[in-house]
Scaffold this motif. Structure first.
Motif, PDB file in Angstrom:
ATOM      1  N   MET A   1      -8.909  14.538   6.270  1.00 44.68           N
ATOM      2  CA  MET A   1      -8.955  14.688   7.726  1.00 44.68           C
ATOM      3  C   MET A   1      -8.176  15.935   8.161  1.00 44.68           C
ATOM      4  N   ILE A   2      -6.986  16.136   7.549  1.00 45.41           N
ATOM      5  CA  ILE A   2      -6.172  17.319   7.890  1.00 45.41           C
ATOM      6  C   ILE A   2      -6.925  18.607   7.555  1.00 45.41           C
ATOM      7  N   LYS A   3      -7.587  18.583   6.383  1.00 43.62           N
ATOM      8  CA  LYS A   3      -8.349  19.765   5.956  1.00 43.62           C
ATOM      9  C   LYS A   3      -9.493  20.064   6.935  1.00 43.62           C
ATOM     10  N   SER A   4     -10.203  19.050   7.366  1.00 42.58           N
ATOM     11  CA  SER A   4     -11.335  19.216   8.285  1.00 42.58           C
ATOM     12  C   SER A   4     -10.875  19.781   9.624  1.00 42.58           C
ATOM     13  N   VAL A   5      -9.741  19.193  10.112  1.00 40.20           N
ATOM     14  CA  VAL A   5      -9.216  19.677  11.400  1.00 40.20           C
ATOM     15  C   VAL A   5      -8.802  21.133  11.288  1.00 40.20           C
ATOM     16  N   ALA A   6      -8.157  21.506  10.193  1.00 44.42           N
ATOM     17  CA  ALA A   6      -7.712  22.887   9.993  1.00 44.42           C
ATOM     18  C   ALA A   6      -8.896  23.845   9.921  1.00 44.42           C
ATOM     19  N   GLU A   7      -9.939  23.419   9.195  1.00 42.95           N
ATOM     20  CA  GLU A   7     -11.127  24.261   9.072  1.00 42.95           C
ATOM     21  C   GLU A   7     -11.817  24.437  10.423  1.00 42.95           C
ATOM     22  N   LYS A   8     -11.858  23.366  11.190  1.00 42.42           N
ATOM     23  CA  LYS A   8     -12.488  23.441  12.510  1.00 42.42           C
ATOM     24  C   LYS A   8     -11.711  24.367  13.425  1.00 42.42           C
ATOM     25  N   ASP A   9     -10.365  24.219  13.422  1.00 35.38           N
ATOM     26  CA  ASP A   9      -9.545  25.097  14.259  1.00 35.38           C
ATOM     27  C   ASP A   9      -9.727  26.562  13.853  1.00 35.38           C
ATOM     28  N   SER A  10      -9.798  26.813  12.567  1.00 34.16           N
ATOM     29  CA  SER A  10      -9.966  28.180  12.070  1.00 34.16           C
ATOM     30  C   SER A  10     -11.322  28.748  12.485  1.00 34.16           C
ATOM     31  N   ALA A  11     -12.365  27.921  12.422  1.00 34.56           N
ATOM     32  CA  ALA A  11     -13.720  28.372  12.790  1.00 34.56           C
ATOM     33  C   ALA A  11     -13.794  28.682  14.279  1.00 34.56           C
ATOM     34  N   VAL A  12     -13.146  27.787  15.077  1.00 30.50           N
ATOM     35  CA  VAL A  12     -13.146  28.024  16.528  1.00 30.50           C
ATOM     36  C   VAL A  12     -12.435  29.326  16.848  1.00 30.50           C
ATOM     37  N   LEU A  13     -11.303  29.553  16.203  1.00 29.80           N
ATOM     38  CA  LEU A  13     -10.552  30.776  16.458  1.00 29.80           C
ATOM     39  C   LEU A  13     -11.335  32.013  16.025  1.00 29.80           C
ATOM     40  N   ASN A  14     -11.969  31.944  14.876  1.00 34.33           N
ATOM     41  CA  ASN A  14     -12.780  33.076  14.394  1.00 34.33           C
ATOM     42  C   ASN A  14     -13.939  33.373  15.340  1.00 34.33           C
ATOM     43  N   ASP A  15     -14.562  32.308  15.851  1.00 31.19           N
ATOM     44  CA  ASP A  15     -15.676  32.483  16.783  1.00 31.19           C
ATOM     45  C   ASP A  15     -15.202  33.143  18.072  1.00 31.19           C
ATOM     46  N   LEU A  16     -14.029  32.708  18.533  1.00 30.35           N
ATOM     47  CA  LEU A  16     -13.465  33.319  19.746  1.00 30.35           C
ATOM     48  C   LEU A  16     -13.186  34.801  19.539  1.00 30.35           C
ATOM     49  N   MET A  17     -12.609  35.150  18.402  1.00 30.98           N
ATOM     50  CA  MET A  17     -12.300  36.547  18.112  1.00 30.98           C
ATOM     51  C   MET A  17     -13.572  37.395  18.023  1.00 30.98           C
ATOM     52  N   LYS A  18     -14.595  36.841  17.403  1.00 32.78           N
ATOM     53  CA  LYS A  18     -15.860  37.564  17.261  1.00 32.78           C
ATOM     54  C   LYS A  18     -16.498  37.821  18.615  1.00 32.78           C
ATOM     55  N   LYS A  19     -16.514  36.802  19.483  1.00 34.42           N
ATOM     56  CA  LYS A  19     -17.092  36.964  20.822  1.00 34.42           C
ATOM     57  C   LYS A  19     -16.329  38.014  21.618  1.00 34.42           C
ATOM     58  N   MET A  20     -15.004  37.961  21.510  1.00 40.49           N
ATOM     59  CA  MET A  20     -14.184  38.909  22.242  1.00 40.49           C
ATOM     60  C   MET A  20     -14.463  40.347  21.788  1.00 40.49           C
ATOM     61  N   GLU A  21     -14.596  40.543  20.490  1.00 41.44           N
ATOM     62  CA  GLU A  21     -14.877  41.877  19.946  1.00 41.44           C
ATOM     63  C   GLU A  21     -16.254  42.379  20.380  1.00 41.44           C
ATOM     64  N   GLU A  22     -17.239  41.484  20.390  1.00 39.00           N
ATOM     65  CA  GLU A  22     -18.595  41.866  20.821  1.00 39.00           C
ATOM     66  C   GLU A  22     -18.597  42.305  22.275  1.00 39.00           C
ATOM     67  N   ILE A  23     -17.929  41.518  23.104  1.00 37.67           N
ATOM     68  CA  ILE A  23     -17.896  41.848  24.539  1.00 37.67           C
ATOM     69  C   ILE A  23     -17.222  43.196  24.772  1.00 37.67           C
ATOM     70  N   GLU A  24     -16.100  43.437  24.102  1.00 40.95           N
ATOM     71  CA  GLU A  24     -15.379  44.700  24.276  1.00 40.95           C
ATOM     72  C   GLU A  24     -16.209  45.880  23.788  1.00 40.95           C
ATOM     73  N   ALA A  25     -16.922  45.688  22.674  1.00 39.54           N
ATOM     74  CA  ALA A  25     -17.774  46.764  22.143  1.00 39.54           C
ATOM     75  C   ALA A  25     -18.900  47.097  23.118  1.00 39.54           C
ATOM     76  N   GLN A  26     -19.481  46.052  23.705  1.00 40.87           N
ATOM     77  CA  GLN A  26     -20.561  46.255  24.677  1.00 40.87           C
ATOM     78  C   GLN A  26     -20.049  46.975  25.917  1.00 40.87           C
ATOM     79  N   LYS A  27     -18.857  46.626  26.334  1.00 42.11           N
ATOM     80  CA  LYS A  27     -18.285  47.278  27.517  1.00 42.11           C
ATOM     81  C   LYS A  27     -18.036  48.761  27.266  1.00 42.11           C
ATOM     82  N   GLN A  28     -17.550  49.080  26.068  1.00 41.60           N
ATOM     83  CA  GLN A  28     -17.299  50.485  25.740  1.00 41.60           C
ATOM     84  C   GLN A  28     -18.604  51.291  25.693  1.00 41.60           C
TER      85      GLN A  28
END
Length: 413
Positions: free
Chosen positions: A165-192
């Motif tokens: 359960m701990i492993k699953s929660v950690a993996e999920k948190d990591s995936a959510v964070l990675n997805d957030l970072m990717k979206k943020m980078e895409e938006i900034e690139a598009q704005k530039q």
């Protein structure tokens, strides 16, 4: 957040392709405009040289053949300049239309891109808020460490279950964070990328205004050149009419309306070809234009020959100087294909088809005695001579055409 509107990467890729294509076309167009400008400068230089000669002749005596020849040369150059300016005007208008289209397309794509970025931004904000709420809840609840959770397990099975359960929660948190970072980078690139396009859009609008000013300058120059052309043509025509008293060569007066003159020529060629081939197509005409013709007037004296006047100006036929009202005869048997009464160009004129691609034209008459479709015999009176249209004195202007094209009449008389 940028206040301007932005564009997504997918749309930017398609826009780049469009703009690259457009840029290539603009380069070719610019080169064409540059060539036209260079040609116009050369023509203007020739006009200036001719004007110097006119000024020198004017200081001596205006009413001379040499002065008229120089004046006609300037008029011809002015017509070339106007044609060149018209071409520049068309090139500039095409450039303006292309820039305007580019601006409109870019603005529409930026609007669409901004909507897509707004959607992405909203998705990012929602995911980020959810993630923050989770971290906050974990902090407030004072969640135990992973080691504590495992050590308090009642048995090995419970420990393994909690570990998974701990492993699953950690993996999920990591995936959510990675997805957030990717979206943020895409938006900034598009704005530039969009900031660059918005800057280009501003440059395009500036270029549009520059081209519009250039176009207006060309229009003003065309109007000024046309006024100068009309004035010089009026002076030249008046001088030619005065010189008629001193010379038997009656030259055609100058008509500055090139469009209507071309319309007359096009109709003559079209009619001549259609009557000899029945197809109306110049390329399919096969008549040899052979045959002998008689003189169209009682006089065989020629005042202006083919293909030039004495001053070097083009002359598409030969002129017989006869008084107004003199008989004009059909040079050969045939069918009348054109009968026109104009106050410009050939004036009152007749054209006869003699078969085998051969036709004759009789111009500047004072009266016409035949109708289209009428059969005439060689030597039959078809008109009375005169000085209608662009003519500086009474004469019969006689042309011989083969498949619509002017040829030397002396080869047939």
């Amino acid at each position: 957040m940028f206040k301007s509107k932005y564009k997504c990467i997918s749309l930017l890729m398609s826009l780049v392709l469009v703009l690259t294509s457009f840029s290539f076309g603009m380069t070719a167009q610019a080169a064409s405009t540059s060539e036209l400008n260079s040609k116009r400068n050369k023509i203007q230089s020739e006009i200036d040289d001719t004007q110097k000669k006119l000024n020198e002749l004017s200081a001596q005596k205006k009413e001379t053949e040499e002065y008229v020849a120089a004046l006609r040369s300037k008029i011809s150059l002015l017509q070339d300049k106007i044609d060149n300016l018209e071409s520049e005007k068309s090139a500039l208008q095409a450039e303006i239309d292309a820039i305007q289209t580019k601006i409109t397309n870019t603005e529409n794509e930026i609007i669409a891109a901004q909507k897509e970025i707004d959607i992405k931004q909203a998705e990012f904000d929602a995911s980020y808020e959810t993630y923050c709420q989770r971290l906050k809840a974990m902090y407030v609840s004072g969640a135990a460490s992973n080691l504590e959770v495992l050590l308090t397990s009642s048995d090995m099975s419970a420990m393994l279950t909690r570990s998974q359960m701990i492993k699953s929660v950690a993996e999920k948190d990591s995936a959510v964070l990675n997805d957030l970072m990717k979206k943020m980078e895409e938006i900034e690139a598009q704005k530039q990328d969009l900031e660059i396009k918005i800057k280009e859009l501003g440059e395009d609008k500036a270029n549009l205004e520059t081209d519009k000013q250039e176009l207006q300058s060309r229009l003003d120059e065309i109007n000024a050149s046309k006024s100068e052309l009309d004035a010089e043509a009026a002076e030249c025509n008046a001088l030619m009419q005065k010189l008629n008293a001193q010379s038997s060569e009656y030259m055609e007066l100058i008509d500055t309306d090139k469009k209507r003159l071309q319309e007359v020529e096009d109709e003559i060629r079209r009619t001549a070809v259609a009557s000899s081939t029945g197809s109306g197509s110049i390329s399919s005409s096969t008549g040899s234009g052979s045959g002998r013709l008689r003189y169209p007037t009682d006089s065989t004296a020629i005042s202006a020959g083919y293909p030039n006047y004495k001053n070097g100006g083009y002359h598409g036929g030969i002129d017989f100087p006869v008084s107004t009202g003199s008989n004009v005869y059909a040079a050969g048997s045939g069918t009348v294909t054109l009968v026109k009464r104009l106050n410009y160009s050939y004036g009152y004129y007749v054209m006869i088809d003699h078969g085998d691609g051969l036709s004759t034209l009789y111009a500047h008459n004072s009266d016409l005695y035949v109708t289209v479709g009428q059969r005439v015999s060689a030597g039959e009176v078809i008109a009375a001579s005169g000085s209608t249209g662009n003519s500086s004195g009474p004469h019969c202007h006689f042309e011989v055409r083969v498949n619509g094209n002017r040829v030397n009449p002396m080869n047939y008389l």
